[in-house]
Every structure is written in structure tokens, then in C-alpha cells.
Design a protein around this motif. Structure first.
Motif, PDB file in Angstrom:
ATOM      1  N   HIS A 176       9.402   1.793   7.602  1.00  0.00           N
ATOM      2  CA  HIS A 176       9.691   2.922   8.486  1.00  0.00           C
ATOM      3  C   HIS A 176      10.193   4.124   7.687  1.00  0.00           C
ATOM      4  O   HIS A 176       9.837   5.275   7.987  1.00  0.00           O
ATOM      5  N   ARG A 177      11.012   3.890   6.697  1.00  0.00           N
ATOM      6  CA  ARG A 177      11.549   5.010   5.912  1.00  0.00           C
ATOM      7  C   ARG A 177      10.455   5.715   5.119  1.00  0.00           C
ATOM      8  O   ARG A 177      10.420   6.953   5.053  1.00  0.00           O
ATOM      9  N   VAL A 178       9.549   4.934   4.518  1.00  0.00           N
ATOM     10  CA  VAL A 178       8.448   5.548   3.766  1.00  0.00           C
ATOM     11  C   VAL A 178       7.546   6.336   4.704  1.00  0.00           C
ATOM     12  O   VAL A 178       7.132   7.467   4.395  1.00  0.00           O
ATOM     13  N   LEU A 179       7.227   5.750   5.856  1.00  0.00           N
ATOM     14  CA  LEU A 179       6.377   6.445   6.822  1.00  0.00           C
ATOM     15  C   LEU A 179       7.022   7.758   7.269  1.00  0.00           C
ATOM     16  O   LEU A 179       6.351   8.787   7.397  1.00  0.00           O
ATOM     17  N   SER A 180       8.337   7.722   7.497  1.00  0.00           N
ATOM     18  CA  SER A 180       9.051   8.920   7.923  1.00  0.00           C
ATOM     19  C   SER A 180       9.090   9.961   6.808  1.00  0.00           C
ATOM     20  O   SER A 180       8.826  11.143   7.041  1.00  0.00           O
ATOM     21  N   ASP A 181       9.396   9.519   5.591  1.00  0.00           N
ATOM     22  CA  ASP A 181       9.473  10.449   4.460  1.00  0.00           C
ATOM     23  C   ASP A 181       8.129  11.111   4.182  1.00  0.00           C
ATOM     24  O   ASP A 181       8.068  12.276   3.776  1.00  0.00           O
ATOM     25  N   ARG A 182       7.061  10.363   4.397  1.00  0.00           N
ATOM     26  CA  ARG A 182       5.712  10.872   4.113  1.00  0.00           C
ATOM     27  C   ARG A 182       5.108  11.605   5.303  1.00  0.00           C
ATOM     28  O   ARG A 182       4.029  12.188   5.185  1.00  0.00           O
ATOM     29  N   GLY A 183       5.780  11.581   6.435  1.00  0.00           N
ATOM     30  CA  GLY A 183       5.250  12.242   7.625  1.00  0.00           C
ATOM     31  C   GLY A 183       4.008  11.571   8.174  1.00  0.00           C
ATOM     32  O   GLY A 183       3.151  12.227   8.770  1.00  0.00           O
ATOM     33  N   ILE A 184       3.909  10.253   7.997  1.00  0.00           N
ATOM     34  CA  ILE A 184       2.748   9.504   8.470  1.00  0.00           C
ATOM     35  C   ILE A 184       2.966   9.102   9.929  1.00  0.00           C
ATOM     36  O   ILE A 184       4.041   8.629  10.305  1.00  0.00           O
ATOM     37  N   GLU A 185       1.967   9.316  10.751  1.00  0.00           N
ATOM     38  CA  GLU A 185       2.065   9.027  12.176  1.00  0.00           C
ATOM     39  C   GLU A 185       2.326   7.542  12.419  1.00  0.00           C
ATOM     40  O   GLU A 185       1.706   6.680  11.785  1.00  0.00           O
ATOM     41  N   LEU A 193       0.838  -1.206   0.000  1.00  0.00           N
ATOM     42  CA  LEU A 193       0.000   0.000   0.000  1.00  0.00           C
ATOM     43  C   LEU A 193       0.869   1.251   0.000  1.00  0.00           C
ATOM     44  O   LEU A 193       0.592   2.205  -0.728  1.00  0.00           O
ATOM     45  N   LEU A 194       1.921   1.247   0.815  1.00  0.00           N
ATOM     46  CA  LEU A 194       2.796   2.422   0.885  1.00  0.00           C
ATOM     47  C   LEU A 194       3.566   2.621  -0.426  1.00  0.00           C
ATOM     48  O   LEU A 194       3.890   3.754  -0.790  1.00  0.00           O
ATOM     49  N   ARG A 195       3.866   1.545  -1.123  1.00  0.00           N
ATOM     50  CA  ARG A 195       4.573   1.656  -2.396  1.00  0.00           C
ATOM     51  C   ARG A 195       3.692   2.251  -3.494  1.00  0.00           C
ATOM     52  O   ARG A 195       4.148   3.070  -4.296  1.00  0.00           O
ATOM     53  N   HIS A 196       2.432   1.828  -3.533  1.00  0.00           N
ATOM     54  CA  HIS A 196       1.601   2.147  -4.688  1.00  0.00           C
ATOM     55  C   HIS A 196       0.559   3.243  -4.438  1.00  0.00           C
ATOM     56  O   HIS A 196       0.140   3.905  -5.391  1.00  0.00           O
ATOM     57  N   CYS A 197       0.140   3.419  -3.203  1.00  0.00           N
ATOM     58  CA  CYS A 197      -0.838   4.484  -2.927  1.00  0.00           C
ATOM     59  C   CYS A 197      -0.659   5.003  -1.500  1.00  0.00           C
ATOM     60  O   CYS A 197      -1.557   4.851  -0.659  1.00  0.00           O
ATOM     61  N   PRO A 198       0.502   5.588  -1.216  1.00  0.00           N
ATOM     62  CA  PRO A 198       0.781   6.065   0.146  1.00  0.00           C
ATOM     63  C   PRO A 198      -0.165   7.173   0.595  1.00  0.00           C
ATOM     64  O   PRO A 198      -0.297   7.406   1.802  1.00  0.00           O
ATOM     65  N   GLU A 199      -0.798   7.844  -0.351  1.00  0.00           N
ATOM     66  CA  GLU A 199      -1.707   8.930   0.025  1.00  0.00           C
ATOM     67  C   GLU A 199      -2.910   8.420   0.810  1.00  0.00           C
ATOM     68  O   GLU A 199      -3.591   9.199   1.495  1.00  0.00           O
ATOM     69  N   ARG A 200      -3.193   7.139   0.736  1.00  0.00           N
ATOM     70  CA  ARG A 200      -4.322   6.566   1.478  1.00  0.00           C
ATOM     71  C   ARG A 200      -3.981   6.298   2.938  1.00  0.00           C
ATOM     72  O   ARG A 200      -4.871   6.132   3.775  1.00  0.00           O
ATOM     73  N   ALA A 201      -2.700   6.223   3.285  1.00  0.00           N
ATOM     74  CA  ALA A 201      -2.270   5.863   4.641  1.00  0.00           C
ATOM     75  C   ALA A 201      -2.536   7.006   5.615  1.00  0.00           C
ATOM     76  O   ALA A 201      -2.233   8.169   5.333  1.00  0.00           O
ATOM     77  N   LYS A 202      -3.083   6.667   6.776  1.00  0.00           N
ATOM     78  CA  LYS A 202      -3.385   7.652   7.811  1.00  0.00           C
ATOM     79  C   LYS A 202      -2.452   7.542   9.013  1.00  0.00           C
ATOM     80  O   LYS A 202      -1.893   8.514   9.478  1.00  0.00           O
ATOM     81  N   ARG A 203      -2.283   6.353   9.534  1.00  0.00           N
ATOM     82  CA  ARG A 203      -1.364   6.122  10.650  1.00  0.00           C
ATOM     83  C   ARG A 203      -1.015   4.648  10.692  1.00  0.00           C
ATOM     84  O   ARG A 203      -1.791   3.802  10.268  1.00  0.00           O
ATOM     85  N   ALA A 204       0.166   4.377  11.231  1.00  0.00           N
ATOM     86  CA  ALA A 204       0.654   3.000  11.314  1.00  0.00           C
ATOM     87  C   ALA A 204       0.834   2.611  12.774  1.00  0.00           C
ATOM     88  O   ALA A 204       1.091   3.456  13.636  1.00  0.00           O
ATOM     89  N   PHE A 205       0.713   1.326  13.039  1.00  0.00           N
ATOM     90  CA  PHE A 205       0.913   0.769  14.377  1.00  0.00           C
ATOM     91  C   PHE A 205       1.908  -0.382  14.240  1.00  0.00           C
ATOM     92  O   PHE A 205       1.775  -1.230  13.354  1.00  0.00           O
ATOM     93  N   THR A 206       2.898  -0.408  15.104  1.00  0.00           N
ATOM     94  CA  THR A 206       3.937  -1.415  14.941  1.00  0.00           C
ATOM     95  C   THR A 206       4.590  -1.815  16.251  1.00  0.00           C
ATOM     96  O   THR A 206       4.616  -1.031  17.208  1.00  0.00           O
ATOM     97  N   THR A 207       5.088  -3.044  16.267  1.00  0.00           N
ATOM     98  CA  THR A 207       5.911  -3.512  17.384  1.00  0.00           C
ATOM     99  C   THR A 207       7.391  -3.351  17.053  1.00  0.00           C
ATOM    100  O   THR A 207       8.247  -3.612  17.900  1.00  0.00           O
ATOM    101  N   HIS A 208       7.708  -2.919  15.819  1.00  0.00           N
ATOM    102  CA  HIS A 208       9.094  -2.787  15.370  1.00  0.00           C
ATOM    103  C   HIS A 208       9.555  -1.346  15.560  1.00  0.00           C
ATOM    104  O   HIS A 208       9.186  -0.463  14.785  1.00  0.00           O
TER     105      HIS A 208
END
Length: 336
Positions: free
Chosen positions: A124-133, A92-107
Motif C-alpha cells: 500500500h505504501r509503494v502504491l501510494s508513493d507512486r500514485g498508482i491507482e 514487481l513493485l520493488r524492482h520495476c514499479p514503472e510497469r504497474a498500472k493499477r492494483a486490486f485488493t481486498t486489504h
């Protein structure tokens, strides 16, 4: 000595299993080890064991004001959906990151070297680059949120995928000479739905169609089982599968039904039209009677082992692989 006590442990103020001490108790005016008031009233001050009621009250208020972490069960919100699993989140982050709102992770991303899987690092890098929570969570919290422990340490709240329209897909492929559209007749297991979608993406299916009234919905478990393919394949939910079959036939697609029957052609011997609307049936009952009446031809997988069946996910992969190979061969001959 009690079996539940170990040597050196204390019971009633004495060491159990140790020699009894004959050392006299210290006198009240001496500051000895046994003096409960050490650092307390005899010393004329407040010790660690003699806090005032005001001190205890202040500590209680401080603890009461400590912020509580909001439950992950509160997400996703509104009409958003939950995508679970490492590969689905990454696709999802590769092909349509604009849809992502926030992520939850144990990593945790505090140190890149702690991320054993390169996919975790990429996410993690995509989330950081996109400023996704990103919210860190425990394994049990994520399991409660996802409803399964197969989340691989990742879940993602995202906007729903835009729906596709069957007539638009048929019009877009009006001039093509070959290809496969896959229709699902009452597939009830989300895991099978996900594996079918995964096979469809691997073998270049144009669209996957199923009835919203007779089959499993695209749940988080189905998305996880698709390994990210649900973000790549055109997915169409229709109200009436039989109406969708008729539209495919009217648009020039050859309706091929997967079932065991005397008049079914073995899959490796199929030499019919290659603009195919392939229908696979439910795990227990196969194709319904009304669906069978709408077929142009039947196809089956010849088995050679002692077991007499494959599950619908496996059967779909086998059929799609064979049809894809025939289509590639025809296209190569056409281009040569």
C-alpha cells in the motif's frame, strides 16, 4: 405450531404461540395501533405507507441512476498482464514499479493497524508513493478476475515484462567460467513452472529457457507459484528448444540432462564442467528422445525412500542446490 415458526412470530396478523388478545379493535375515528390509515388519509396527509405514484416513480429513477461498479473482469486491458499474489505483486513493485498500472485488493488501507501482514502495508505504501491507482474489491470479485482463490487479496495489472534474447545472454556470459542455465523440456503444469522458476532464482541460475510451443506459458498461476521469482530471473521463451540447446553448446556450456539411466552420474558425485546448461524434462515423459541425443552427460538424483520419484519442481531444486554448492566452492577456492 409449525416447526418453521418461532414463538412471537406473526402469521396472518396474529402472534403465533401467544395468547389471543381480547382487546377490542379501535374504532375508525380513533388513532389506534390497528388503524392502517394512521398518519395517512384520515390525518389528511401522506404517511410512510401511502406514497403517491409520483413519489414512487422518483425513487425508482433515483435507484436506477445509482452507479454500478465496473466488473474486474475488464482488467487487465490491452497487452497488459495480471500479476496475482502478495509476493509477486510486492517483488514487481520493488524492482520495476514503472510497469504497474493499477492494483486490486481486498486489504483496505483506511487504517494501517487493520493490515495484519507487513507485506500488505509495504504494498500500500509503494502504491501510494507512486500514485498508482488502487481499487478495492471483494474476495469473490478478485477470485473471478484471477481465475483462482489463491490471490491472497492482491492482483496487479502491469505492462508485460520485456523479453530477453538467448544470444544476448550467451554473449554476456561468454567469458565466465561457471554458472547454470536451466532449460525446460515440455513442462506442462503452470504450478511446476512457477516452482522451477522459484528454485532457479534461489540458486542463482543465469536464465530459464523453454519452448513457447511445447510447454506451459507463464500464466498468472505460474507467476503466483514462483512467489515473485518470475520478476527476478531472466526468462527466455524460444521457438525451438533443440536449437537453443545447440546454441548453448556452441557457446561453451556443458549440456547436462536430468534423467534416470544406467549411465547417469549421481548428482552428489558429479565432477564435470561447471559452466552447465541443465535440462529437466516433463512430469510424465521426462526428456524427449531428440533432447537426449543432444546431451553431453546425464545426471540423476539417488533416492533412499520407498517412493521412486520427485516431481519436476522438487527435482530441479535438488539438482540446482547441489550444482550451486559446487560452483560456490570452486569460486571460493579460486578467490583464496
Amino acid at each position: 405450531m409449525s416447526r418453521n415458526m418461532k414463538a412471537g412470530q406473526r402469521r396472518g396478523g396474529r402472534d403465533v404461540g401467544a395468547a389471543r388478545s381480547h382487546k377490542p379493535k379501535p374504532r375508525p375515528h380513533h388513532r389506534g395501533v390497528g388503524d392502517k390509515n394512521l398518519g395517512g388519509k384520515i390525518a389528511g396527509g401522506k404517511g410512510a405507507g401511502d406514497r403517491s405514484a409520483a413519489d414512487r416513480g422518483a425513487a425508482g429513477k433515483s435507484a436506477a441512476k445509482a452507479p454500478r461498479r465496473e466488473s474486474l473482469r475488464n482488467w487487465p486491458t490491452g497487452s497488459n498482464v495480471l500479476v496475482i499474489g502478495r509476493n509477486p505483486v510486492r517483488e514487481l513493485l520493488r524492482h520495476c514499479p514503472e510497469r504497474a498500472k493499477r492494483a486490486f485488493t481486498t486489504h483496505q488501507a483506511s487504517s494501517e493497524r487493520h493490515l495484519a501482514n507487513h507485506a500488505d502495508l509495504e504494498i500500500h505504501r509503494v502504491l501510494s508513493d507512486r500514485g498508482i491507482e488502487v481499487r478495492e474489491a471483494s474476495f469473490s470479485e478478485l477470485t473471478a478476475q484471477c481465475g483462482t482463490d489463491a490471490h491472497q487479496g492482491w492482483s496487479l495489472e502491469a505492462e508485460p515484462r520485456p523479453t530477453s534474447n538467448l544470444m544476448e545472454v550467451l554473449e554476456a556470459h561468454a567469458e565466465v567460467e561457471d554458472g547454470v542455465i536451466l532449460l525446460l523440456d515440455a513442462i506442462e503444469d503452470p504450478q511446476n513452472l512457477g516452482s522451477i522458476i522459484r528454485a532457479a532464482e534461489c540458486f542463482g541460475v543465469e536464465a530459464v529457457i523453454w519452448s513457447k510451443n511445447r510447454g506451459a506459458p507463464l500464466t498468472a498461476s505460474a507467476v503466483k507459484a514462483s512467489a515473485g521469482a518470475s520478476e527476478l530471473v531472466t526468462l527466455i521463451e524460444v521457438s525451438n528448444l533443440h536449437d537453443a540447446i545447440k546454441k548453448c553448446r556452441d557457446a561453451g556450456w556443458w549440456v547436462l540432462g536430468a534423467m534416470v539411466a544406467d549411465d547417469a552420474v549421481p548428482s552428489h558425485e558429479y565432477d564435470g564442467p561447471l559452466k552447465i546448461a541443465l535440462i529437466v524434462g516433463s512430469e510424465g515423459n521426462g526428456l524427449g528422445e531428440l533432447t537426449q541425443k543432444r546431451l553431453d552427460q546425464k545426471i540423476m538424483i539417488p533416492l533412499q525412500g520407498r517412493l521412486d520419484s520427485l516431481n519436476v519442481g522438487q527435482a530441479s531444486a535438488v539438482l540446482l542446490s547441489g550444482l550451486s554448492a559446487k560452483i560456490r566452492s570452486v569460486r571460493a577456492a579460486r578467490e583464496s
